[in-house]
Write a protein that holds these residues in place. Structure first.
Motif, PDB file in Angstrom:
ATOM      1  N   GLY A 206       0.764  -1.243   0.000  1.00 50.24           N
ATOM      2  CA  GLY A 206       0.000   0.000   0.000  1.00 50.24           C
ATOM      3  C   GLY A 206       0.787   1.280   0.000  1.00 50.24           C
ATOM      4  N   GLY A 207       2.098   1.199  -0.211  1.00 55.75           N
ATOM      5  CA  GLY A 207       2.907   2.408  -0.210  1.00 55.75           C
ATOM      6  C   GLY A 207       2.991   3.053   1.163  1.00 55.75           C
ATOM      7  N   PHE A 208       3.517   4.286   1.189  1.00 59.14           N
ATOM      8  CA  PHE A 208       3.672   4.971   2.465  1.00 59.14           C
ATOM      9  C   PHE A 208       2.339   5.257   3.132  1.00 59.14           C
ATOM     10  CE2 PHE A 208       4.051   9.060   4.806  1.00 59.14           C
ATOM     11  CZ  PHE A 208       4.823   8.591   5.867  1.00 59.14           C
ATOM     12  N   ALA A 209       1.276   5.324   2.359  1.00 55.15           N
ATOM     13  CA  ALA A 209      -0.044   5.673   2.914  1.00 55.15           C
ATOM     14  C   ALA A 209      -0.441   4.755   4.069  1.00 55.15           C
ATOM     15  CB  ALA A 209      -1.105   5.622   1.812  1.00 55.15           C
ATOM     16  N   VAL A 210      -0.080   3.460   3.988  1.00 51.77           N
ATOM     17  CA  VAL A 210      -0.500   2.523   5.031  1.00 51.77           C
ATOM     18  C   VAL A 210       0.365   2.649   6.286  1.00 51.77           C
ATOM     19  CG1 VAL A 210      -1.427   0.901   3.354  1.00 51.77           C
ATOM     20  CG2 VAL A 210       0.941   0.639   4.124  1.00 51.77           C
ATOM     21  N   LEU A 211       1.462   3.405   6.190  1.00 52.22           N
ATOM     22  CA  LEU A 211       2.367   3.586   7.335  1.00 52.22           C
ATOM     23  C   LEU A 211       2.366   5.026   7.841  1.00 52.22           C
ATOM     24  CD1 LEU A 211       5.147   1.539   5.627  1.00 52.22           C
ATOM     25  CD2 LEU A 211       4.144   0.865   7.813  1.00 52.22           C
ATOM     26  N   ARG A 212       1.614   5.876   7.163  1.00 51.25           N
ATOM     27  CA  ARG A 212       1.659   7.311   7.464  1.00 51.25           C
ATOM     28  C   ARG A 212       1.280   7.610   8.902  1.00 51.25           C
ATOM     29  NH1 ARG A 212      -2.309  11.487   7.330  1.00 51.25           N
ATOM     30  NH2 ARG A 212      -1.360  13.557   6.975  1.00 51.25           N
ATOM     31  N   ASP A 213       0.223   7.000   9.420  1.00 50.35           N
ATOM     32  CA  ASP A 213      -0.214   7.303  10.782  1.00 50.35           C
ATOM     33  C   ASP A 213       0.868   6.956  11.801  1.00 50.35           C
ATOM     34  OD1 ASP A 213      -2.614   8.221   9.823  1.00 50.35           O
ATOM     35  OD2 ASP A 213      -3.775   6.446  10.384  1.00 50.35           O
ATOM     36  N   GLN A 214       1.578   5.862  11.559  1.00 52.50           N
ATOM     37  CA  GLN A 214       2.642   5.484  12.487  1.00 52.50           C
ATOM     38  C   GLN A 214       3.791   6.485  12.428  1.00 52.50           C
ATOM     39  OE1 GLN A 214       3.646   1.175  12.544  1.00 52.50           O
ATOM     40  NE2 GLN A 214       1.923   0.953  11.130  1.00 52.50           N
ATOM     41  N   TRP A 215       4.090   6.981  11.222  1.00 48.24           N
ATOM     42  CA  TRP A 215       5.130   7.999  11.116  1.00 48.24           C
ATOM     43  C   TRP A 215       4.694   9.292  11.796  1.00 48.24           C
ATOM     44  CZ3 TRP A 215       6.044  12.905   9.426  1.00 48.24           C
ATOM     45  CH2 TRP A 215       7.398  13.269   9.291  1.00 48.24           C
TER      46      TRP A 215
END
Length: 270
Positions: A206-215
């Protein structure tokens, strides 16, 4: 005449035993010294090195940091390594990969007991407003998609002599000032690889979008005044609103929320 420090080479067999479900996904080459783990791994990638190829070195003679800076590493004082990963699609699909790698590093340090680790766009690892480490991602097109070499450097100990911080936005920090006792290097390295594999799997889907909240949750300057500089000159200032779903920096200025996505930019507290 003083003796040279003993080698602290990572033992790939010992490391494999600590990788758990990630065992078999990495091929680790442990070197006493090289010019740069990323430079060497890029050469091996051109020769067909497989996904999961890793080079870790006790010492780099020409290690690279962001914006062409040198990354200095002494045996036992740091953990410096590079990982080769391949992705489907073009280079545009890898936007935000350096931020995603930062999420993996934070998770690994959390697991090892380090509290208060934060991330600074686009590639710095911070603790208490000091730089603990950094990430440098280098991308290349390939016939069957794109490849990335992800370089990670972490300070384990600071040198005994004072550090010259001139020209750097943040003073250095080291892991031994955050965790006591310091994690054994194989344990720390294994956890970093485990978390990187997990993040790369999610990024592939899913690209960075699926990790954005964690970042965002670890963004050191979330909702704080910042300055955006290009080549040392102020380009804009405003309030940091984190990162967009493609990894672009979001800064709220008088003109509204503006996107900044360039490797030539640096971010500082206002």
């Amino acid at each position: 005449m003083t003796d040279s420090p003993p080698s602290l080479l990572i033992d790939p067999l010992r490391l494999s035993a600590l990788l758990g479900d990630a065992n078999g996904r990495f091929d680790v080459d442990s070197l006493a010294e090289c010019e740069s783990t990323s430079t060497l791994l890029l050469k091996r990638a051109a020769q067909g090195a497989p996904v999961g190829s890793v080079i870790v070195a006790d010492r780099q003679t020409a290690g690279r940091g962001s914006r062409g800076r040198r990354w200095l590493a002494a045996p036992g004082a740091s953990l410096t390594f590079s990982v080769l990963w391949r992705f489907d699609g073009g280079l545009e699909r890898l936007a935000g990969l350096s931020l995603a790698a930062g999420v993996a590093v934070v998770h690994a340090l959390d697991f090892c007991g380090a509290a208060g680790i934060l991330l600074k766009w686009p590639n710095d690892i911070l603790h208490d407003n000091a730089k603990l480490g950094g990430i440098l991602v280098e991308l290349q097109s390939a016939r069957d998609g794109a490849l990335a070499v992800i370089g990670v450097g972490l300070n384990l100990r600071l040198p005994d002599s004072p550090v010259d911080c001139e020209g750097f936005a943040l003073p250095p920090a080291a892991l031994d000032g955050i965790i006591s006792p310091l994690p054994e290097r194989h344990v720390l390295f294994a956890q970093l690889l485990i978390e990187l594999a997990h993040v790369f799997d999610r990024f592939t889907q899913g690209g960075f979008a699926v990790l954005r909240d964690q970042w965002q949750a670890r963004n050191a300057w979330q909702d704080k005044p910042v300055q955006v500089l290009r080549d040392g000159c102020l380009e804009k200032e405003g309030v940091c609103r984190g990162a967009d779903i493609d990894g672009a920096l979001l800064v709220q200025t008088a003109a509204g929320v503006e996107r900044c996505l360039s490797g030539d930019l640096s971010l500082r507290a206002a």
